[in-house]
Design an enzyme around this catalytic site. Structure first.
Site, PDB file in Angstrom:
ATOM      1  N   HIS A 283      56.392  14.684  62.046  1.00  0.00           N
ATOM      2  CA  HIS A 283      56.610  13.271  62.360  1.00  0.00           C
ATOM      3  C   HIS A 283      56.842  13.040  63.848  1.00  0.00           C
ATOM      4  O   HIS A 283      56.811  11.902  64.311  1.00  0.00           O
ATOM      5  CB  HIS A 283      57.809  12.741  61.553  1.00  0.00           C
TER       6      HIS A 283
ATOM      7  N   ASP B 160      52.282   9.727  63.140  1.00  0.00           N
ATOM      8  CA  ASP B 160      52.939   8.570  62.545  1.00  0.00           C
ATOM      9  C   ASP B 160      52.628   8.506  61.054  1.00  0.00           C
ATOM     10  O   ASP B 160      51.563   8.941  60.595  1.00  0.00           O
ATOM     11  CB  ASP B 160      52.468   7.277  63.217  1.00  0.00           C
TER      12      ASP B 160
END
Length: 423
Positions: free
Chosen positions: A395, A399
């Site tokens: 992450h 995204d």
């Protein structure tokens, strides 16, 4: 007679130290030239160390699990002639050279390479006292074979590293005649024994990499189900038409093709992240790591330039790499340089999984089990072949929206498989 000292060789790539994984000889053994005497492990692969001379083993320089520096003494061998140790040693030093070193700590026997005549042998397939809830170490293929044969793995002796049960152990168990002394232990018998298993070799590397990945990567997972009926029909059609001449296709090369096409739209996912230098590298080449479970543990051989391969060429290379990894014959180059990883547990794939990102990559695509289920299509209940993709991402780099769109792109390609080949 003289003494020949074999030092830990320089394996290259700037490696200063390696882990001693396994000895194939012991003090007092006779070795021949080119016989493999030990396995050592770098950060990338297991390397066999052969003897350049023939003679008798005088001393071993370390124990399995020990990290040794390049250039340190690995083994001493008594040879005909002068050897490579200077003549005229003081009596005390000469005695020390000839004194047998303590033998390595006992560890489960593992199959020796073909080149080593001092191959280890399997112990008799006696009943192994394990608790009913204890899960013995074994690869998915071994577990499936045992299930098909009606064998409870807790009764099978494991001769692999850390007591892992190998195919040879199943063979030995099946060949062993059943006697009253080998009846299964009582389910209510008290147990007070324990066993300490050193974490060394490949198992240590796997543990270190998984721990490092979980510590450094901000993991998140995304799961989507895919209707693979159409791509399965295409696969079966291609196998029927060209399987004999071009080789049989599994679902993996179709998944690889779908990843290659989807990555054109999402290049940020075909990337590696150097979090120390704070640099993301996006790769044009798609080097797909194929997570492979062998008898000795998990390895990830690399299908290079998947973007340039056909279904059949990628399929053939996947099989070759998997066989090399399972046979512990994959080279360092074949086990490094992946830009994204594909992992599958085949028939044991379950419904959902949360695969660990193979750092420094930023994405891993996980394949779950294919099942037939009733689905509603255009108001009608029909039977379709369904499969989940359970994928994880870093992450810090990827995204959530991009990850979801990437998996949805793969879904669309597999559900309309003709689109896999439209340029």
């Amino acid at each position: 007679m003289g003494t020949h000292v074999i030092k830990m060789p320089d394996i290259g790539e700037g490696i200063a130290q390696v882990e001693l994984v396994e000895w194939f000889v012991k003090v007092g053994d006779t070795v021949t030239e080119d016989q493999v005497v030990a396995d050592v492990m770098t950060d990338k692969a297991t390397v066999e160390i052969p003897s350049p001379v023939s003679g008798k083993v005088l001393a071993l320089g370390g124990q399995p699990g020990e990290v040794m520096a390049v250039g340190s003494e690995l083994i001493r061998i008594e040879v005909e002639g002068a050897g490579n140790v200077g003549a005229g040693l003081p009596r005390e030093e000469a005695s020390a050279v000839a004194a047998p070193a303590p033998e390595p700590a006992a560890k489960p026997a593992a199959p020796a390479p073909v080149a080593a005549p001092a191959a280890s042998t399997h112990q008799p397939a006696a009943i192994v006292p394990r608790e009913a809830h204890e899960r013995p170490l074994a690869s998915p293929a071994v577990r499936k074979r045992a299930l098909d044969a009606g064998i409870e793995l807790r009764y099978v002796h494991g001769s692999g590293p850390a007591g892992r049960i190998l195919h040879d152990d199943l063979d030995a168990f099946l060949a062993q005649p059943t006697t009253s002394s080998q009846s299964a232990p009582g389910g209510y018998a008290k147990r007070n024994d324990s066993e300490q298993i050193p974490v060394i070799g490949l198992r240590r590397k796997i543990a270190q990499r998984m721990q490092d990945a979980k510590r450094r990567v901000a993991h998140f997972s995304y799961v989507e189900e895919i209707d693979v009926t159409a791509v399965e029909e295409l696969r079966q059609h291609l196998n029927k038409k060209w399987g004999d001449s071009r080789g049989k296709l599994t679902l993996l090369p179709f998944l690889v093709r779908a990843m290659v096409v989807a990555l054109r739209e999402f290049p940020q996912i075909n990337a590696t992240y150097d979090d120390e230098a704070q640099v993301i590298t996006r790769h044009g080449a798609v080097h797909v790591g194929i997570a492979t479970q062998g008898d000795n543990g998990l390895m990830v051989p690399v299908l290079r330039h998947a973007e340039a391969g056909s279904l059949w060429s990628n399929a053939g290379e996947i099989v070759r790499l998997a066989n090399a990894a399972r046979g512990n014959k994959a080279s360092r180059e074949e086990l490094s340089g992946s830009t994204i990883t594909l992992t599958s547990l085949g028939a044991l794939g379950g419904i959902v999984s949360t695969p660990v990102v193979n750092t420094p990559e930023v994405a891993i695509v996980g394949v779950n089990r294919m099942v037939e289920r009733p689905m509603v299509i255009n108001g009608q209940i029909v039977i379709r072949k369904m499969m989940n993709l359970s994928s994880s991402f870093d992450h810090r780099v990827v995204d959530g929206m991009d990850a979801a769109l990437f998996i949805q792109a793969i879904r669309g390609l597999l559900e309309q498989p003709a689109s896999l080949f439209v340029e």
